[in-house]
Design a protein around this motif. Structure first.
Motif, mmCIF file in Angstrom:
data_model
loop_
_atom_site.group_PDB
_atom_site.id
_atom_site.type_symbol
_atom_site.label_atom_id
_atom_site.label_comp_id
_atom_site.label_asym_id
_atom_site.label_seq_id
_atom_site.Cartn_x
_atom_site.Cartn_y
_atom_site.Cartn_z
ATOM 1 N N SER A 12 0.877 -1.164 0.000
ATOM 2 C CA SER A 12 0.000 0.000 0.000
ATOM 3 C C SER A 12 0.921 1.223 0.000
ATOM 4 C CB SER A 12 -0.867 -0.062 1.256
ATOM 5 O OG SER A 12 -1.297 1.202 1.602
ATOM 6 N N VAL A 13 0.825 2.027 -1.066
ATOM 7 C CA VAL A 13 1.848 3.059 -1.294
ATOM 8 C C VAL A 13 1.266 4.473 -1.233
ATOM 9 C CG1 VAL A 13 3.666 3.859 -2.877
ATOM 10 C CG2 VAL A 13 3.010 1.444 -2.862
ATOM 11 N N ASP A 14 1.854 5.309 -0.371
ATOM 12 C CA ASP A 14 1.614 6.748 -0.390
ATOM 13 C C ASP A 14 2.834 7.368 -1.047
ATOM 14 O OD1 ASP A 14 -0.749 6.461 1.035
ATOM 15 O OD2 ASP A 14 0.203 6.760 2.982
ATOM 16 N N ALA A 15 2.633 8.070 -2.150
ATOM 17 C CA ALA A 15 3.764 8.610 -2.907
ATOM 18 C C ALA A 15 3.594 10.118 -3.043
ATOM 19 C CB ALA A 15 3.843 7.944 -4.283
ATOM 20 N N VAL A 16 4.614 10.856 -2.584
ATOM 21 C CA VAL A 16 4.505 12.320 -2.482
ATOM 22 C C VAL A 16 5.433 12.995 -3.473
ATOM 23 C CG1 VAL A 16 4.644 14.261 -0.860
ATOM 24 C CG2 VAL A 16 4.350 11.937 0.010
ATOM 25 N N ASP A 17 4.944 14.055 -4.094
ATOM 26 C CA ASP A 17 5.828 14.902 -4.897
ATOM 27 C C ASP A 17 5.260 16.317 -4.900
ATOM 28 O OD1 ASP A 17 8.233 14.086 -7.089
ATOM 29 O OD2 ASP A 17 7.343 16.090 -7.325
ATOM 30 N N VAL A 18 6.164 17.283 -5.009
ATOM 31 C CA VAL A 18 5.775 18.692 -4.972
ATOM 32 C C VAL A 18 5.333 19.180 -6.357
ATOM 33 C CG1 VAL A 18 8.076 19.661 -5.453
ATOM 34 C CG2 VAL A 18 6.530 20.870 -3.886
ATOM 35 N N SER A 19 5.595 18.377 -7.392
ATOM 36 C CA SER A 19 5.297 18.805 -8.761
ATOM 37 C C SER A 19 3.987 18.191 -9.260
ATOM 38 C CB SER A 19 6.454 18.400 -9.694
ATOM 39 O OG SER A 19 6.002 18.283 -11.008
ATOM 40 N N GLU A 20 3.074 19.087 -9.640
ATOM 41 C CA GLU A 20 1.774 18.636 -10.163
ATOM 42 C C GLU A 20 1.952 17.880 -11.471
ATOM 43 O OE1 GLU A 20 -0.902 21.916 -10.445
ATOM 44 O OE2 GLU A 20 -2.647 20.624 -10.711
ATOM 45 N N GLN A 21 2.904 18.379 -12.298
ATOM 46 C CA GLN A 21 3.175 17.709 -13.587
ATOM 47 C C GLN A 21 3.607 16.265 -13.375
ATOM 48 O OE1 GLN A 21 3.270 18.817 -16.822
ATOM 49 N NE2 GLN A 21 2.543 20.885 -16.419
ATOM 50 N N SER A 22 4.446 16.035 -12.360
ATOM 51 C CA SER A 22 4.945 14.673 -12.141
ATOM 52 C C SER A 22 3.837 13.784 -11.577
ATOM 53 C CB SER A 22 6.174 14.661 -11.231
ATOM 54 O OG SER A 22 5.814 14.754 -9.876
ATOM 55 N N ILE A 23 3.022 14.348 -10.699
ATOM 56 C CA ILE A 23 1.930 13.554 -10.118
ATOM 57 C C ILE A 23 0.916 13.180 -11.216
ATOM 58 C CG2 ILE A 23 -0.052 13.661 -8.525
ATOM 59 C CD1 ILE A 23 2.454 13.253 -6.913
ATOM 60 N N ASP A 24 0.625 14.115 -12.124
ATOM 61 C CA ASP A 24 -0.305 13.810 -13.236
ATOM 62 C C ASP A 24 0.247 12.654 -14.073
ATOM 63 O OD1 ASP A 24 -1.955 15.827 -12.489
ATOM 64 O OD2 ASP A 24 -1.342 17.234 -14.066
ATOM 65 N N TRP A 25 1.542 12.729 -14.378
ATOM 66 C CA TRP A 25 2.185 11.689 -15.196
ATOM 67 C C TRP A 25 2.153 10.351 -14.447
ATOM 68 C CZ3 TRP A 25 7.949 12.295 -17.242
ATOM 69 C CH2 TRP A 25 8.197 11.299 -18.201
ATOM 70 N N ALA A 26 2.494 10.399 -13.161
ATOM 71 C CA ALA A 26 2.501 9.174 -12.357
ATOM 72 C C ALA A 26 1.104 8.541 -12.317
ATOM 73 C CB ALA A 26 2.975 9.499 -10.937
ATOM 74 N N MET A 27 0.078 9.391 -12.187
ATOM 75 C CA MET A 27 -1.295 8.861 -12.129
ATOM 76 C C MET A 27 -1.689 8.193 -13.447
ATOM 77 S SD MET A 27 -3.298 11.769 -10.028
ATOM 78 C CE MET A 27 -3.712 11.497 -8.326
ATOM 79 N N GLU A 28 -1.278 8.827 -14.560
ATOM 80 C CA GLU A 28 -1.581 8.237 -15.879
ATOM 81 C C GLU A 28 -0.920 6.866 -16.017
ATOM 82 O OE1 GLU A 28 -0.566 10.967 -19.095
ATOM 83 O OE2 GLU A 28 -1.376 12.610 -17.890
ATOM 84 N N ARG A 29 0.358 6.799 -15.624
ATOM 85 C CA ARG A 29 1.092 5.524 -15.734
ATOM 86 C C ARG A 29 0.452 4.451 -14.850
ATOM 87 N NH1 ARG A 29 7.534 7.051 -15.158
ATOM 88 N NH2 ARG A 29 8.001 7.233 -17.376
ATOM 89 N N THR A 30 0.077 4.858 -13.656
ATOM 90 C CA THR A 30 -0.455 3.895 -12.683
ATOM 91 C C THR A 30 -1.798 3.343 -13.166
ATOM 92 O OG1 THR A 30 0.680 5.148 -10.972
ATOM 93 C CG2 THR A 30 -0.989 3.604 -10.218
ATOM 94 N N LYS A 31 -2.624 4.233 -13.720
ATOM 95 C CA LYS A 31 -3.940 3.818 -14.225
ATOM 96 C C LYS A 31 -3.772 2.757 -15.316
ATOM 97 C CE LYS A 31 -8.275 5.962 -15.480
ATOM 98 N NZ LYS A 31 -8.887 7.135 -16.088
ATOM 99 N N LYS A 32 -2.798 3.002 -16.200
ATOM 100 C CA LYS A 32 -2.546 2.061 -17.307
ATOM 101 C C LYS A 32 -2.177 0.677 -16.771
ATOM 102 C CE LYS A 32 -1.196 5.178 -20.980
ATOM 103 N NZ LYS A 32 -0.076 6.023 -21.289
ATOM 104 N N CYS A 33 -1.535 0.632 -15.591
ATOM 105 C CA CYS A 33 -1.111 -0.653 -15.012
ATOM 106 C C CYS A 33 -2.240 -1.322 -14.247
ATOM 107 C CB CYS A 33 0.071 -0.453 -14.064
ATOM 108 S SG CYS A 33 1.522 0.193 -14.867
#
Ligand SMILES: C[S@@+](CC[C@H](N)C(=O)[O-])C[C@H]1O[C@@H](n2cnc3c(N)ncnc32)[C@H](O)[C@@H]1O
Length: 238
Positions: free
Chosen positions: A82-103
């Motif tokens: 169960s992962v809580d993943a933090v970043d200060v950049s909205e651009q990176s979080i958007d990208w991470a969410m897209e990648r995660t959804k695909k998986c």
């Protein structure tokens, strides 16, 4: 804001103001996803994979600091954490969410500066940081260490990857004081293994070693310009 120093936090905020703000920098950094940046590949760190393969860590709940586009968070979630993943950049979080959804998996992404994070005490089995720590200014290191100590359960693990001093990825060798003289981290601070031992001396060292270079065809990320380090939270002696 009054430019006054009345307490420790005011002092930290004043020192922050001498250096660049992280969010605008990282947002523009992530705008072009096609850039030739080694860690833009969607592969987990070779050391993180090794910790799992060798049974060195068996985490259930993980906090990732500075998760970027999510490559390690995705691996951890695929391993059943169960992962809580933090970043200060909205651009990176958007990208991470897209990648995660695909998986087809779930990661709890948090858009936040790690120093503003509200963490419940003793929540995590593993705190992971790949490449965030070397962008943290020296005056915030004590807060960084306190965050990890607070977040970890007793005997929990902390692992990081960071620049080797003057390694093949950079890793500035300037002193902590020079950061403020030059008002820059020169693209990221570099460390020796002795320096890492000293900074994280409150933790038990399991291993500190250079990341192993990975080939383009490997399914892990590996560059020898980084240190990889695994520590364990020590319980106070009674
Ligand atoms: C070199 S990148 C590494 C990204 C990711 N861990 C990876 O390896 O793919 C460093 C990351 O740390 C994040 N970061 C830097 N300072 C931060 C802070 N104070 N709070 C949260 N994230 C931060 C940046 O936005 C960036 O995504």
């Amino acid at each position: 804001m009054a430019e006054e120093i009345n307490n420790q936090e005011d002092l930290l905020v004043m020192l922050d103001s001498l250096l660049r703000e992280p969010a605008p920098f990282w947002n523009s950094f992530y705008k072009d996803r096609e850039k030739n940046i080694p860690f833009f590949v969607n592969k987990p760190d070779e050391n993180l994979v090794r910790y799992f393969d060798a049974g060195m860590v068996k985490p259930q709940k993980v906090l990732e600091l500075g998760c970027g586009p999510g490559r390690n968070a995705i691996f951890l979630a695929e391993k059943g954490c169960s992962v809580d993943a933090v970043d200060v950049s909205e651009q990176s979080i958007d990208w991470a969410m897209e990648r995660t959804k695909k998986c087809g998996i779930e990661v709890n992404y948090i858009l936040e500066d790690i120093f503003m994070l509200q963490v419940e005490e003793a929540t995590y089995d593993l705190v992971y940081d790949s490449g965030c720590f070397h962008h943290i200014a020296p005056h915030r290191r004590v807060d960084y260490i306190n965050l990890i100590k607070r977040a970890l359960k007793p005997n929990g693990f902390f692992a990081l990857t960071c620049f080797v001093q003057e390694g093949n990825l950079g890793g500035s060798s300037m002193s902590d004081w020079d950061v403020y003289r030059k008002r820059s981290l020169e693209g990221g601070l570099g460390f020796t293994d002795q320096r890492l031992r000293k900074i994280f001396s409150e933790f038990g060292e399991i291993e500190i070693c250079r990341m192993k270079d990975a080939a383009k065809t490997d399914n892990v990320f590996g560059v020898s310009g980084l240190w990889t380090a695994l520590f364990q939270k020590l319980e106070p002696r009674i």
